[in-house]
Design an enzyme around this catalytic site. Sequence first.
Site, PDB file in Angstrom:
ATOM      1  N   GLY A 155       2.430   2.226  10.692  1.00  0.00           N
ATOM      2  CA  GLY A 155       3.347   3.357  10.528  1.00  0.00           C
ATOM      3  C   GLY A 155       4.075   3.766  11.791  1.00  0.00           C
ATOM      4  N   HIS A 209      -9.464   0.855   5.062  1.00  0.00           N
ATOM      5  CA  HIS A 209      -8.181   1.098   5.748  1.00  0.00           C
ATOM      6  C   HIS A 209      -8.423   2.020   6.939  1.00  0.00           C
ATOM      7  CE1 HIS A 209      -4.082   2.429   6.478  1.00  0.00           C
ATOM      8  NE2 HIS A 209      -3.682   1.372   5.808  1.00  0.00           N
ATOM      9  N   ASN A 239       0.868  -1.179   0.000  1.00  0.00           N
ATOM     10  CA  ASN A 239       0.000   0.000   0.000  1.00  0.00           C
ATOM     11  C   ASN A 239       0.906   1.231   0.000  1.00  0.00           C
ATOM     12  OD1 ASN A 239      -1.814   2.039   0.500  1.00  0.00           O
ATOM     13  ND2 ASN A 239      -2.267   1.417   2.617  1.00  0.00           N
ATOM     14  N   TRP A 240       0.976   1.868  -1.161  1.00  0.00           N
ATOM     15  CA  TRP A 240       1.894   3.013  -1.279  1.00  0.00           C
ATOM     16  C   TRP A 240       1.326   4.272  -0.635  1.00  0.00           C
ATOM     17  CZ3 TRP A 240       3.862   2.725  -7.092  1.00  0.00           C
ATOM     18  CH2 TRP A 240       4.504   1.494  -7.294  1.00  0.00           C
ATOM     19  N   LYS A 241       0.057   4.230  -0.245  1.00  0.00           N
ATOM     20  CA  LYS A 241      -0.630   5.404   0.334  1.00  0.00           C
ATOM     21  C   LYS A 241      -0.445   6.619  -0.581  1.00  0.00           C
ATOM     22  CE  LYS A 241       0.183   3.495   4.881  1.00  0.00           C
ATOM     23  NZ  LYS A 241       0.019   3.681   6.318  1.00  0.00           N
ATOM     24  N   SER A 254       3.558  -2.139  10.396  1.00  0.00           N
ATOM     25  CA  SER A 254       5.014  -2.136  10.579  1.00  0.00           C
ATOM     26  C   SER A 254       5.675  -3.470  10.224  1.00  0.00           C
ATOM     27  CB  SER A 254       5.366  -1.707  12.017  1.00  0.00           C
ATOM     28  OG  SER A 254       4.923  -0.381  12.244  1.00  0.00           O
ATOM     29  N   GLY A 262       2.881  -1.087   4.290  1.00  0.00           N
ATOM     30  CA  GLY A 262       2.873   0.339   3.970  1.00  0.00           C
ATOM     31  C   GLY A 262       4.278   0.842   3.698  1.00  0.00           C
ATOM     32  N   GLY A 263       4.916   1.387   4.729  1.00  0.00           N
ATOM     33  CA  GLY A 263       6.229   2.023   4.581  1.00  0.00           C
ATOM     34  C   GLY A 263       7.251   1.175   3.844  1.00  0.00           C
ATOM     35  N   GLU A 279      -6.875   4.470   8.008  1.00  0.00           N
ATOM     36  CA  GLU A 279      -6.748   5.906   7.727  1.00  0.00           C
ATOM     37  C   GLU A 279      -8.042   6.454   7.143  1.00  0.00           C
ATOM     38  OE1 GLU A 279      -3.101   5.522   5.504  1.00  0.00           O
ATOM     39  OE2 GLU A 279      -2.099   4.968   7.365  1.00  0.00           O
ATOM     40  N   GLU A 314      -5.202  -5.183  10.705  1.00  0.00           N
ATOM     41  CA  GLU A 314      -4.200  -4.132  10.880  1.00  0.00           C
ATOM     42  C   GLU A 314      -4.478  -3.369  12.180  1.00  0.00           C
ATOM     43  OE1 GLU A 314      -2.313  -2.875   6.954  1.00  0.00           O
ATOM     44  OE2 GLU A 314      -4.151  -1.748   7.114  1.00  0.00           O
TER      45      GLU A 314
HETATM   46  C1  PEP Z   1      -0.677   0.088   5.979  1.00  0.00           C
HETATM   47  O1  PEP Z   1      -0.699   1.215   5.548  1.00  0.00           O
HETATM   48  O2  PEP Z   1      -1.609  -0.667   5.693  1.00  0.00           O
HETATM   49  C2  PEP Z   1       0.430  -0.336   6.825  1.00  0.00           C
HETATM   50  C3  PEP Z   1       0.380  -1.504   7.389  1.00  0.00           C
HETATM   51  O3  PEP Z   1       1.476   0.555   6.977  1.00  0.00           O
HETATM   52  P1  PEP Z   1       2.918   0.239   7.649  1.00  0.00           P
HETATM   53  O4  PEP Z   1       3.423  -1.039   7.039  1.00  0.00           O
HETATM   54  O5  PEP Z   1       3.758   1.407   7.278  1.00  0.00           O
HETATM   55  O6  PEP Z   1       2.706   0.111   9.117  1.00  0.00           O
END
Ligand code: PEP
Length: 252
Positions: free
Chosen positions: A173, A95, A9-11, A213, A234-235, A97, A167
Amino acid sequence: MRKKFIAGNWKMNTRGIDGELLAAAVVKGLAGDTRVTVAVCPPFPFLPRVAQIVAGTPVALGAQNCYPKDDGAFTGEVSPAMLVDVGCKYVIVGHSERRQIFKESDEYINAKVHAALKVGLQVILCIGETLDERKANKTEAVLDTQLTGSLAKITAKSLKNMVVAYEPVWAIGTGVNATPQQAQDAHAFVRNRVGQLCGVAAAQTLVIQYGGSVKPDNATILLSQPDVDGALVGGAALKAEDFLAIVRAGVG
Ligand code: PEP
């Protein structure tokens, strides 16, 4: 045997050229390996460009959101049919967010799930508790509410085109991942609850990703839990090397 599924997920990150380079590096690094299902989910504007890079490779394209209507006067929104049109196979829905920043309810998320499935997209449905909810021992109650609402009127047949991403909000994040045991416990709860809602057989084949993470150094232990069938990243998905290391961890 459930095949592991790693999705990036590049957000709201990258520009067009970065997205192309990142996708190309993932394609190159994967070198045609299909032992793990892999998808990248760039921002809307770059979907067509990334679609061209991943076309004909094992890397699938996903979007990060959709609006639950086909067409119409919904300024600024993107329909599931449009995502199919640009080559998406997956769409992320619910998600945290979007739940937190854009106040999306389970009812609205459920409408998106149905709209996306209707046009043939596969849905990655995200659920997860906040830190306060975990501290108050409400994790299972929260997951229960989110699953019940988001999966309303989802049959065993429809569930075949769905993935659930557990999640925990406190892990997204933050660099603080759930422990393997916390992830396993939550995933087992989710599978059991989905079994009650959609049928036990369908729940047994449901891919449940962990997100929060996930990094190359914790991926192997998280992915080795019996009910952890993949990761929503994500990251670490913004660095091809890290993302590919997580995919390799999924090979086992
Ligand atoms: C996400 O955005 O779904 C996520 C899990 O982010 P991260 O891996 O950065 O925690």
